[in-house]
Design an enzyme around this catalytic site. Structure first.
Site, PDB file in Angstrom:
ATOM      1  N   ASP A  95       0.798  -1.221   0.000  1.00  0.00           N
ATOM      2  CA  ASP A  95       0.000   0.000   0.000  1.00  0.00           C
ATOM      3  C   ASP A  95       0.833   1.274   0.000  1.00  0.00           C
ATOM      4  OD1 ASP A  95      -2.524   1.443   0.300  1.00  0.00           O
ATOM      5  OD2 ASP A  95      -1.710   1.963   2.261  1.00  0.00           O
ATOM      6  N   ASP A  98       4.302   0.728   4.255  1.00  0.00           N
ATOM      7  CA  ASP A  98       4.085  -0.544   4.945  1.00  0.00           C
ATOM      8  C   ASP A  98       3.932  -1.669   3.919  1.00  0.00           C
ATOM      9  OD1 ASP A  98       1.721   0.124   3.774  1.00  0.00           O
ATOM     10  OD2 ASP A  98       0.462  -0.372   5.488  1.00  0.00           O
ATOM     11  N   TYR A 250      -7.831   2.542   8.640  1.00  0.00           N
ATOM     12  CA  TYR A 250      -6.940   2.943   7.549  1.00  0.00           C
ATOM     13  C   TYR A 250      -7.723   3.467   6.350  1.00  0.00           C
ATOM     14  CZ  TYR A 250      -3.766   0.446  10.528  1.00  0.00           C
ATOM     15  OH  TYR A 250      -3.050   0.044  11.620  1.00  0.00           O
ATOM     16  N   GLU A 454       5.579   9.923   4.159  1.00  0.00           N
ATOM     17  CA  GLU A 454       5.273   8.583   3.665  1.00  0.00           C
ATOM     18  C   GLU A 454       4.973   8.674   2.167  1.00  0.00           C
ATOM     19  OE1 GLU A 454       2.620   6.214   6.059  1.00  0.00           O
ATOM     20  OE2 GLU A 454       2.972   4.425   4.852  1.00  0.00           O
TER      21      GLU A 454
END
Ligand SMILES: *[C@@H]1O[C@H](CO)[C@@H](O)[C@H](O)[C@H]1NC(C)=O
Length: 487
Positions: A95, A98, A250, A454
């Site tokens: 994704d 991670d 999430y 990220e």
């Protein structure tokens, strides 16, 4: 041996090797073709940003990698993922930083990439990226075809337990943890994820039919899957994160109308069947401005519906979506000129809106204004900002090097890896768009900061489509001069 026998021998063996080649092609390294794109006179080489963005997705691949994997530091990983009956569920993309496979944002990413490719194919052609793109976008589709099991109306929607995954900092190649697989089905449905899956399959069908040579059979398979998964999402209505809780914190969606509406418009584009257009128009609500990201797709659906019907009512919410984001709208701006829609991933939200603006401009709507605004946002992301930093990794001379991304921060062969390890990520994650600055244009290149630093598959999707749009217009000589940078 007679002459005839020699000839027959020759014929036999030539045929055999031809057959072998046809069924099991030797692994060809995929490389970009020669670029003929002239970027001189532009603020940045948008073609380069486009090509790099494709490589980011290749670095996110899970499963057994093909021999032509273009990312030298990536190897096979999680080759043991299976469904409840032991069937293979390997493949797809990690994704973000991670290693969970969340199919809801993955399917969204997939159809947004197809949308940009279908809309601006010349951009991929002139930059020599068509074969790279075809190879890249096939990977999640092959995985989705394993996840969708039409006979039992079972759709796998997440692989990997998010909590235990997020507790670890290790390369995907060294992972051995359990990889549970979550599903939706007729007793616990997920129209949101089924809708985006149908969009990925239907738009993928158009891509592989029209843009990727030699893929007719694959295209047909995608169309069949699109029809059945659309019917499943439409008939059994529900939200996937109500069925199981793991994805809830999430990627929880609060409505599925927009996913079904986008899916119906793609189904209409793919099949020409009136039924799908009727479905889409039934789902339309005039106030669906919201946003354009993994959860909300209303403005895109409206734009697709406008293109299908030429009915101006659908344009209004796309226009409203863009006016909210452009100067004078309701959204704040950073001092150096980035529209600031949310703290989390400000860069991708600006890029997504820029993609909508470029597609709308290509539809003939407010062309000058939309193109100039898109340029202002995309140039900011590539370096027109206070730090002169590119928020796309690997672009230009100055870009993030401590991105929150496990695979590139660990060596595959060493289990000993820590998020706090000193030094830059040892592997260059080419093409990834990071979260981006805060509302004051501040940004720190720190690995532990998953808000600003990220990366994610959905972050790059609108960004890539927007880059394709800029290349497409520049190539036609229809890109206006970029607005002067604010900083
Ligand atoms: C249907 O999906 C739900 C939610 O993931 C799951 O709890 C249930 O076991 C599934 N049903 C079957 C028959 O597998």
């Amino acid at each position: 041996m007679s002459r005839v026998q020699v000839l027959m021998f020759g014929v036999c063996c030539l045929l055999q090797s031809d057959v072998a080649r046809a069924t099991n092609p030797p692994p060809m390294p995929i490389r970009p073709a020669q670029s003929t794109f002239d970027s001189s006179g532009l603020s940045y080489d948008y073609g380069e940003a486009l090509g790099l963005s494709i490589l980011f997705y290749d670095a996110q691949r899970a499963g057994v990698l093909p021999a032509n994997n273009p990312i030298p530091w990536r190897g096979d990983s999680l080759t043991y993922e299976v469904d409840a009956d032991g069937n293979d569920l390997t493949g797809g993309w990690f994704d973000a930083g991670d290693h969970v496979k969340f199919n809801f944002p993955m399917a969204f990413t997939s159809w947004v990439l197809h949308w940009g490719f279908l809309r601006f194919p010349e951009a991929y052609e002139v930059t020599g990226q068509t074969n790279m793109m075809c190879d890249m976008i096939k990977w999640p589709l092959e995985y989705f075809l394993k996840c969708w099991q039409p006979d039992t109306k079972t759709l796998y929607t997440q692989i990997g337990d998010a909590t235990s995954d997020h507790e670890r900092w290790e390369s995907p190649e060294s992972m051995t943890m359990d990889r549970p697989a979550w599903q939706v089905n007729t007793s616990c449905p997920g129209s949101d994820v089924a809708g985006d899956m149908a969009s990925a399959f239907a738009s993928g069908y158009l891509v592989f039919k029209d843009l990727c040579p030699g893929e007719t059979d694959f295209a047909k398979t995608l169309l069949e899957a699109a029809k059945t998964v659309y019917a499943f999402g439409d008939e059994y209505r529900g939200l996937h994160t109500r069925c199981y809780t793991d994805a809830h914190s999430y990627y929880s969606s609060d409505a599925y109308d927009d996913e079904l509406m986008v899916a119906a418009t793609w189904m209409y584009k793919a099949t020409g069947e009136q039924k799908y257009l009727t479905d889409a128009e039934t789902l339309y609500t005039p106030t669906n401005v919201k946003g354009f990201e993994w959860e909300n797709k209303g403005p895109v659906a409206d734009l697709l519906l406008y293109e299908a019907t030429q009915d101006e009512q659908y344009l209004d919410s796309t226009k409203a979506f863009l006016s909210e984001r452009m100067p004078g709208g309701t959204m704040p701006y950073t001092p150096c000129g980035l529209v600031y829609i949310d703290d989390w991933g400000a860069a991708r939200l600006a890029a997504n809106a820029a993609m909508v603006a470029l597609v709308a401009a290509d539809d003939g709507i407010l062309q000058g204004e939309y193109k100039e605004w898109a340029l202002s946002q995309l140039n900011y992301l590539l370096g027109d900002n206070n730090f002169k930093i590119s928020y796309q990794v690997g672009f230009g001379d100055y870009y993030p090097t401590n991105y929150h991304h496990r695979g590139s921060s660990c060596y595959a062969e060493f289990l000993d890896c820590d998020i706090d390890d000193p030094g830059e990520n040892p592997h260059l994650l080419k093409g990834a768009l990071v979260g981006g600055p805060n509302q004051d244009d501040e940004y720190e290149d720190v690995r532990t900061d998953y808000v600003q630093n990220e990366v994610a598959v959905d972050y790059n999707a609108g960004f890539q489509g927007a880059m394709a749009g800029l290349v497409y217009f520049a190539n036609k000589g229809e890109l206006p001069a970029a607005p002067a940078p604010t900083c």
